[in-house]
Design a protein around this motif. Structure first.
Motif, PDB file in Angstrom:
ATOM      1  N   ALA A  87       8.390  23.684 -64.543  1.00  0.00           N
ATOM      2  CA  ALA A  87       8.554  22.283 -64.954  1.00  0.00           C
ATOM      3  C   ALA A  87       9.759  22.119 -65.870  1.00  0.00           C
ATOM      4  N   LEU A  88       9.953  23.053 -66.790  1.00  0.00           N
ATOM      5  CA  LEU A  88      11.107  22.966 -67.693  1.00  0.00           C
ATOM      6  C   LEU A  88      12.425  23.078 -66.936  1.00  0.00           C
ATOM      7  N   VAL A  89      12.455  23.919 -65.909  1.00  0.00           N
ATOM      8  CA  VAL A  89      13.661  24.025 -65.076  1.00  0.00           C
ATOM      9  C   VAL A  89      13.927  22.700 -64.370  1.00  0.00           C
ATOM     10  N   PHE A  90      12.877  22.118 -63.783  1.00  0.00           N
ATOM     11  CA  PHE A  90      13.052  20.841 -63.081  1.00  0.00           C
ATOM     12  C   PHE A  90      13.435  19.729 -64.052  1.00  0.00           C
ATOM     13  N   ALA A  91      12.873  19.722 -65.248  1.00  0.00           N
ATOM     14  CA  ALA A  91      13.219  18.702 -66.245  1.00  0.00           C
ATOM     15  C   ALA A  91      14.680  18.846 -66.663  1.00  0.00           C
ATOM     16  N   ARG A  92      15.111  20.080 -66.863  1.00  0.00           N
ATOM     17  CA  ARG A  92      16.494  20.341 -67.254  1.00  0.00           C
ATOM     18  C   ARG A  92      17.460  19.878 -66.170  1.00  0.00           C
ATOM     19  N   ASP A  93      17.047  20.045 -64.913  1.00  0.00           N
ATOM     20  CA  ASP A  93      17.883  19.648 -63.783  1.00  0.00           C
ATOM     21  C   ASP A  93      17.664  18.193 -63.362  1.00  0.00           C
ATOM     22  N   ASP A  94      16.827  17.477 -64.107  1.00  0.00           N
ATOM     23  CA  ASP A  94      16.510  16.070 -63.842  1.00  0.00           C
ATOM     24  C   ASP A  94      15.971  15.853 -62.426  1.00  0.00           C
ATOM     25  N   GLU A  95      15.124  16.785 -61.981  1.00  0.00           N
ATOM     26  CA  GLU A  95      14.474  16.677 -60.667  1.00  0.00           C
ATOM     27  C   GLU A  95      13.084  16.084 -60.877  1.00  0.00           C
ATOM     28  N   LYS A  96      13.034  14.760 -60.945  1.00  0.00           N
ATOM     29  CA  LYS A  96      11.792  14.070 -61.297  1.00  0.00           C
ATOM     30  C   LYS A  96      10.684  14.255 -60.262  1.00  0.00           C
ATOM     31  N   LEU A  97      10.994  14.185 -58.981  1.00  0.00           N
ATOM     32  CA  LEU A  97       9.970  14.360 -57.945  1.00  0.00           C
ATOM     33  C   LEU A  97       9.380  15.769 -58.007  1.00  0.00           C
ATOM     34  N   ALA A  98      10.240  16.764 -58.172  1.00  0.00           N
ATOM     35  CA  ALA A  98       9.762  18.145 -58.274  1.00  0.00           C
ATOM     36  C   ALA A  98       8.936  18.341 -59.545  1.00  0.00           C
ATOM     37  N   LEU A  99       9.338  17.705 -60.635  1.00  0.00           N
ATOM     38  CA  LEU A  99       8.587  17.785 -61.881  1.00  0.00           C
ATOM     39  C   LEU A  99       7.196  17.169 -61.705  1.00  0.00           C
ATOM     40  N   LEU A 100       7.127  16.038 -61.042  1.00  0.00           N
ATOM     41  CA  LEU A 100       5.838  15.418 -60.742  1.00  0.00           C
ATOM     42  C   LEU A 100       4.989  16.338 -59.863  1.00  0.00           C
ATOM     43  N   ALA A 101       5.629  17.021 -58.919  1.00  0.00           N
ATOM     44  CA  ALA A 101       4.906  17.960 -58.046  1.00  0.00           C
ATOM     45  C   ALA A 101       4.333  19.125 -58.851  1.00  0.00           C
ATOM     46  N   VAL A 102       5.056  19.586 -59.867  1.00  0.00           N
ATOM     47  CA  VAL A 102       4.527  20.663 -60.716  1.00  0.00           C
ATOM     48  C   VAL A 102       3.257  20.198 -61.414  1.00  0.00           C
ATOM     49  N   ILE A 103       3.284  18.991 -61.944  1.00  0.00           N
ATOM     50  CA  ILE A 103       2.100  18.460 -62.632  1.00  0.00           C
ATOM     51  C   ILE A 103       0.930  18.356 -61.646  1.00  0.00           C
ATOM     52  N   ALA A 104       1.208  17.869 -60.443  1.00  0.00           N
ATOM     53  CA  ALA A 104       0.159  17.757 -59.424  1.00  0.00           C
ATOM     54  C   ALA A 104      -0.347  19.133 -59.000  1.00  0.00           C
ATOM     55  N   ALA A 105       0.564  20.091 -58.838  1.00  0.00           N
ATOM     56  CA  ALA A 105       0.159  21.447 -58.436  1.00  0.00           C
ATOM     57  C   ALA A 105      -0.677  22.112 -59.526  1.00  0.00           C
ATOM     58  N   LEU A 106      -0.273  21.941 -60.774  1.00  0.00           N
ATOM     59  CA  LEU A 106      -1.047  22.510 -61.882  1.00  0.00           C
ATOM     60  C   LEU A 106      -2.431  21.871 -61.944  1.00  0.00           C
ATOM     61  N   THR A 107      -2.482  20.571 -61.803  1.00  0.00           N
ATOM     62  CA  THR A 107      -3.772  19.875 -61.806  1.00  0.00           C
ATOM     63  C   THR A 107      -4.650  20.377 -60.662  1.00  0.00           C
ATOM     64  N   GLY A 108      -4.068  20.485 -59.481  1.00  0.00           N
ATOM     65  CA  GLY A 108      -4.815  20.992 -58.327  1.00  0.00           C
ATOM     66  C   GLY A 108      -5.295  22.410 -58.533  1.00  0.00           C
ATOM     67  N   SER A 109      -4.456  23.234 -59.113  1.00  0.00           N
ATOM     68  CA  SER A 109      -4.818  24.627 -59.379  1.00  0.00           C
ATOM     69  C   SER A 109      -5.997  24.705 -60.341  1.00  0.00           C
ATOM     70  N   LEU A 110      -5.914  23.951 -61.430  1.00  0.00           N
ATOM     71  CA  LEU A 110      -6.995  23.970 -62.417  1.00  0.00           C
ATOM     72  C   LEU A 110      -8.285  23.398 -61.837  1.00  0.00           C
ATOM     73  N   LEU A 111      -8.177  22.316 -61.063  1.00  0.00           N
ATOM     74  CA  LEU A 111      -9.373  21.728 -60.457  1.00  0.00           C
ATOM     75  C   LEU A 111      -9.999  22.645 -59.419  1.00  0.00           C
ATOM     76  N   THR A 112      -9.173  23.346 -58.661  1.00  0.00           N
ATOM     77  CA  THR A 112      -9.698  24.298 -57.678  1.00  0.00           C
ATOM     78  C   THR A 112     -10.552  25.350 -58.375  1.00  0.00           C
ATOM     79  N   SER A 113     -10.036  25.891 -59.461  1.00  0.00           N
ATOM     80  CA  SER A 113     -10.779  26.902 -60.219  1.00  0.00           C
ATOM     81  C   SER A 113     -12.009  26.292 -60.890  1.00  0.00           C
ATOM     82  N   TYR A 114     -11.871  25.081 -61.413  1.00  0.00           N
ATOM     83  CA  TYR A 114     -13.001  24.430 -62.080  1.00  0.00           C
ATOM     84  C   TYR A 114     -14.137  24.159 -61.102  1.00  0.00           C
ATOM     85  N   ILE A 115     -13.804  23.639 -59.924  1.00  0.00           N
ATOM     86  CA  ILE A 115     -14.844  23.339 -58.939  1.00  0.00           C
ATOM     87  C   ILE A 115     -15.595  24.613 -58.562  1.00  0.00           C
ATOM     88  N   ARG A 116     -14.867  25.703 -58.376  1.00  0.00           N
ATOM     89  CA  ARG A 116     -15.542  26.965 -58.064  1.00  0.00           C
ATOM     90  C   ARG A 116     -16.480  27.380 -59.194  1.00  0.00           C
TER      91      ARG A 116
END
Length: 178
Positions: A87-116
C-alpha cells in the motif's frame, strides 16, 4: 523431510513461527524499498517456514492451542505488514485504484480467516472457498516476482476480487451448515 527429522530441528514450533514472521517483515521492508523480486523470494521463504511450524511442534510433542493461537496471530500480522508495504508503494506512486485494491484484499484476507475461525468455534467447517492463505501467498509472491513487468497492481486487484469471492463462498457455506 519426515516428522522424526523435524523433531531434531533445534527450534521449537513457536521459534519457527517467530522466524517466519521476522523473515516476512524483512520481505515487507524489501517491497517498500521496491526490491520486488527479492521481497517476493523472501516472502516465499517466510511463508514456507510458516508451513513447517506446526509440523515441527507436532514432531517435538509441543503442539497445542497456545502455539496454534500464536501462529494464527502472527500469520495475520505478517499478511497485514506485507499489504501495508505494498500500500505504501502504491500511495507513493499515486496509484489510487491499486491502493484501494490493497485495502480490499487485506479486508478479504482478514475476513476469510475470521470466518474460518468463527465457524470452527461453532463446531462447523469454515475452510470452503478459493483463496485460503496458501493461495493468497502464491498470488502475492507471483505479483511481486513479476512486479518489474507491471504485475503488482494487477495481481493485487485480482487478489481483492478473489478474496471477496472467497468471503462470500465461506460465509454461504457456513450459513448453510447453520
Amino acid at each position: 523431510m519426515c516428522s522424526s527429522d523435524l523433531g531434531r530441528i533445534p527450534l521449537t514450533g513457536n521459534q519457527v513461527t517467530t522466524l517466519g514472521f521476522v523473515v516476512n517483515v524483512i520481505a515487507a521492508v524489501l517491497v517498500y524499498r521496491e526490491a520486488f523480486i527479492a521481497g517476493g523470494l523472501v516472502f516465499l521463504l517466510g511463508s514456507v517456514l510458516d508451513i513447517f511450524d506446526g509440523a515441527v511442534a507436532r514432531a517435538r510433542g509441543e503442539a497445542g492451542p497456545r502455539g496454534a493461537m500464536f501462529d494464527s496471530v502472527l500469520d495475520r500480522i505478517s499478511e497485514a505488514v506485507m499489504f501495508g508495504a505494498i500500500a505504501l508503494v502504491f500511495a507513493r506512486d499515486d496509484e489510487k485504484l491499486a491502493l484501494l485494491a490493497v485495502i480490499a484484499a487485506l479486508t478479504g484476507s482478514l475476513l476469510t480467516s475470521y470466518i474460518r475461525a468463527r465457524a470452527e468455534a461453532l463446531g462447523l467447517d469454515g475452510t470452503h472457498g478459493l483463496m485460503a492463505r496458501a493461495e493468497r501467498v502464491v498470488l502475492i509472491a507471483a505479483s511481486l516476482l513479476f512486479a518489474p513487468l507491471g504485475a503488482l497492481p494487477w495481481g493485487i486487484i485480482l487478489l481483492a476480487i478473489l478474496s471477496a469471492i472467497t468471503v462470500a463462498q465461506r460465509a454461504r457455506h457456513v450459513m448453510r451448515q447453520l
